[in-house]
Design a protein around this motif. Structure first.
Motif, PDB file in Angstrom:
ATOM      1  N   VAL A  27      51.237  16.382  27.034  1.00  0.00           N
ATOM      2  CA  VAL A  27      51.468  17.563  27.885  1.00  0.00           C
ATOM      3  C   VAL A  27      50.093  18.177  28.110  1.00  0.00           C
ATOM      4  N   ASN A  28      49.581  18.006  29.324  1.00  0.00           N
ATOM      5  CA  ASN A  28      48.201  18.413  29.621  1.00  0.00           C
ATOM      6  C   ASN A  28      48.136  19.752  30.348  1.00  0.00           C
ATOM      7  N   GLY A  29      49.247  20.470  30.326  1.00  0.00           N
ATOM      8  CA  GLY A  29      49.235  21.780  30.968  1.00  0.00           C
ATOM      9  C   GLY A  29      50.637  22.212  31.341  1.00  0.00           C
ATOM     10  N   VAL A  30      50.713  23.389  31.947  1.00  0.00           N
ATOM     11  CA  VAL A  30      52.019  23.911  32.369  1.00  0.00           C
ATOM     12  C   VAL A  30      51.931  24.420  33.804  1.00  0.00           C
ATOM     13  N   PHE A  31      53.048  24.261  34.501  1.00  0.00           N
ATOM     14  CA  PHE A  31      53.176  24.731  35.880  1.00  0.00           C
ATOM     15  C   PHE A  31      54.264  25.809  35.852  1.00  0.00           C
ATOM     16  N   VAL A  32      53.880  27.025  36.175  1.00  0.00           N
ATOM     17  CA  VAL A  32      54.717  28.189  35.887  1.00  0.00           C
ATOM     18  C   VAL A  32      55.141  28.866  37.183  1.00  0.00           C
ATOM     19  N   GLY A  33      56.357  29.361  37.200  1.00  0.00           N
ATOM     20  CA  GLY A  33      56.829  30.148  38.336  1.00  0.00           C
ATOM     21  C   GLY A  33      56.857  31.621  37.971  1.00  0.00           C
ATOM     22  N   ARG A  34      58.078  32.130  37.791  1.00  0.00           N
ATOM     23  CA  ARG A  34      58.303  33.581  37.653  1.00  0.00           C
ATOM     24  C   ARG A  34      57.401  34.262  36.624  1.00  0.00           C
ATOM     25  N   ALA A  35      57.170  33.616  35.501  1.00  0.00           N
ATOM     26  CA  ALA A  35      56.451  34.286  34.408  1.00  0.00           C
ATOM     27  C   ALA A  35      54.967  34.467  34.703  1.00  0.00           C
ATOM     28  N   ALA A  36      54.491  33.915  35.837  1.00  0.00           N
ATOM     29  CA  ALA A  36      53.050  34.026  36.123  1.00  0.00           C
ATOM     30  C   ALA A  36      52.777  34.635  37.495  1.00  0.00           C
ATOM     31  N   TRP A  37      53.807  35.169  38.137  1.00  0.00           N
ATOM     32  CA  TRP A  37      53.568  35.753  39.466  1.00  0.00           C
ATOM     33  C   TRP A  37      52.734  37.024  39.364  1.00  0.00           C
ATOM     34  N   ASN A  38      52.903  37.751  38.276  1.00  0.00           N
ATOM     35  CA  ASN A  38      52.041  38.908  38.009  1.00  0.00           C
ATOM     36  C   ASN A  38      50.732  38.353  37.427  1.00  0.00           C
ATOM     37  N   VAL A  39      49.579  38.721  38.048  1.00  0.00           N
ATOM     38  CA  VAL A  39      48.339  38.048  37.652  1.00  0.00           C
ATOM     39  C   VAL A  39      47.923  38.365  36.213  1.00  0.00           C
ATOM     40  N   GLU A  40      48.249  39.554  35.738  1.00  0.00           N
ATOM     41  CA  GLU A  40      47.911  39.839  34.331  1.00  0.00           C
ATOM     42  C   GLU A  40      48.751  38.972  33.390  1.00  0.00           C
ATOM     43  N   HIS A  41      50.008  38.773  33.764  1.00  0.00           N
ATOM     44  CA  HIS A  41      50.853  37.886  32.947  1.00  0.00           C
ATOM     45  C   HIS A  41      50.322  36.456  32.998  1.00  0.00           C
ATOM     46  N   PHE A  42      49.836  36.071  34.191  1.00  0.00           N
ATOM     47  CA  PHE A  42      49.269  34.724  34.349  1.00  0.00           C
ATOM     48  C   PHE A  42      48.084  34.549  33.399  1.00  0.00           C
ATOM     49  N   GLN A  43      47.181  35.530  33.394  1.00  0.00           N
ATOM     50  CA  GLN A  43      46.007  35.437  32.523  1.00  0.00           C
ATOM     51  C   GLN A  43      46.429  35.390  31.050  1.00  0.00           C
ATOM     52  N   ALA A  44      47.391  36.260  30.683  1.00  0.00           N
ATOM     53  CA  ALA A  44      47.831  36.301  29.282  1.00  0.00           C
ATOM     54  C   ALA A  44      48.455  34.960  28.882  1.00  0.00           C
ATOM     55  N   LEU A  45      49.242  34.398  29.798  1.00  0.00           N
ATOM     56  CA  LEU A  45      49.879  33.105  29.498  1.00  0.00           C
ATOM     57  C   LEU A  45      48.807  32.026  29.310  1.00  0.00           C
ATOM     58  N   ALA A  46      47.802  32.030  30.207  1.00  0.00           N
ATOM     59  CA  ALA A  46      46.739  31.017  30.114  1.00  0.00           C
ATOM     60  C   ALA A  46      45.965  31.170  28.802  1.00  0.00           C
ATOM     61  N   GLU A  47      45.683  32.412  28.432  1.00  0.00           N
ATOM     62  CA  GLU A  47      44.950  32.624  27.172  1.00  0.00           C
ATOM     63  C   GLU A  47      45.801  32.212  25.969  1.00  0.00           C
ATOM     64  N   GLY A  48      47.100  32.516  26.049  1.00  0.00           N
ATOM     65  CA  GLY A  48      48.003  32.251  24.923  1.00  0.00           C
ATOM     66  C   GLY A  48      48.198  30.777  24.645  1.00  0.00           C
ATOM     67  N   VAL A  49      48.001  29.971  25.672  1.00  0.00           N
ATOM     68  CA  VAL A  49      48.236  28.547  25.535  1.00  0.00           C
ATOM     69  C   VAL A  49      47.316  27.900  24.502  1.00  0.00           C
ATOM     70  N   ILE A  50      46.117  28.459  24.360  1.00  0.00           N
ATOM     71  CA  ILE A  50      45.195  27.846  23.388  1.00  0.00           C
ATOM     72  C   ILE A  50      44.883  28.779  22.221  1.00  0.00           C
ATOM     73  N   ALA A  51      45.618  29.900  22.126  1.00  0.00           N
ATOM     74  CA  ALA A  51      45.313  30.881  21.064  1.00  0.00           C
ATOM     75  C   ALA A  51      45.632  30.298  19.694  1.00  0.00           C
TER      76      ALA A  51
END
Ligand SMILES: O=C(CO)[C@H](O)COP(=O)(O)O
Length: 254
Positions: free
Chosen positions: A230-254
């Motif tokens: 799994v080399n990444g994720v493709f996200v819909g609703r949970a990333a439409w808000n850009v701050e949520h998008f950034q948090a999700l991206a950061e959380g993936v490797i936290a």
């Protein structure tokens, strides 16, 4: 684009008009993302050029949600690969289940579009996925193998690593979807990797990025990305808000 990065992206689908897209792109341009992450956004066509302009020179790659396979012609309502390239996009999403289900996208047209994208230096993001019926009859693997084989038919070994694949079970997408459990995603991505190696050979087939999508959230994204193949994720609703998008991206490797 970083070769070994974890890809985290979102399609805004039919959301955000030009003003909202530009506001979101301006925010994204100011944001930082971990070096290990390759972020991408896929705005609607009406905002594609503006979003590309604002994100040019940033770490965020931009894609289109669909395209025609011909360079030009009498295809009312369609958008060509040359138009997408001219907007400055690097990616193009092809074969999303909503396009397959509601707009007549077939495995054959997906293949035509993959070739067209590669001819124009665009990275195809090919979406594949099993329906709820296919899942319940346990023919998920057969469906995915068929979709992959047709999508990549005739693509050279040199070009294959340019292609990104997003496995998005149709039954996992959207407000009525349920996220796939990690054990199932692990089994399925292992299988997809084998199919890719079978199609393209060991080196090219191993180089293709395989993303998971369908009800991905800040809570479950890291669990998917921790799985083999799994080399990444493709996200819909949970990333439409850009701050949520950034948090999700950061959380993936936290
Ligand atoms: O394409 C998708 C991601 O952009 C996919 O349809 C998942 O949507 P979600 O279920 O709203 O995350």
């Amino acid at each position: 684009m970083e070769r070994d990065a974890i890809w985290v992206g979102t399609s805004w689908k039919m959301n955000k008009g030009p003003a909202a897209s530009v506001a979101a792109a301006n925010e994204l341009a100011r944001m930082s993302f971990p070096a290990a992450i390759q972020p991408f956004v896929i705005p609607p066509f009406t905002s594609l050029k503006d979003v590309c302009d604002r994100l040019s020179g940033s770490r965020v790659a931009v894609g289109a949600q669909n395209m025609h396979w011909q360079d030009e012609g009498a295809w009312t309502g369609e958008i060509s690969p040359t138009m997408i390239s001219e907007c400055g996009a690097e990616l193009v999403e092809i074969g999303h289940s909503e396009r397959r289900t509601y707009f007549g996208e077939t495995d054959h047209t997906v293949n035509l579009k993959v070739h067209a994208a590669l001819r124009h230096g665009l990275r195809p993001l090919v979406c594949i996925g099993d329906t709820a019926d296919e899942y319940s009859y346990s023919v998920t693997n057969e469906t995915l193998a068929r979709q992959l084989k047709v999508a990549l038919h005739g693509v050279s070994e040199d070009d294959v690593p340019q292609v990104l694949i997003a496995y998005e079970p149709v039954w996992a997408i959207g407000a009525s979807g349920r996220p796939a459990d990690a054990a199932f995603v692990e089994r399925t991505h292992n299988y997809l990797r084998k199919v890719l190696i079978n199609i393209a050979g060991s080196s090219a087939g191993s180089a293709i990025k395989l993303l998971y999508g369908g009800s991905v959230t800040q809570d479950n994204a890291a669990g998917y990305v921790a799985l083999p193949h799994v080399n990444g994720v493709f996200v819909g609703r949970a990333a439409w808000n850009v701050e949520h998008f950034q948090a999700l991206a950061e959380g993936v490797i936290a």
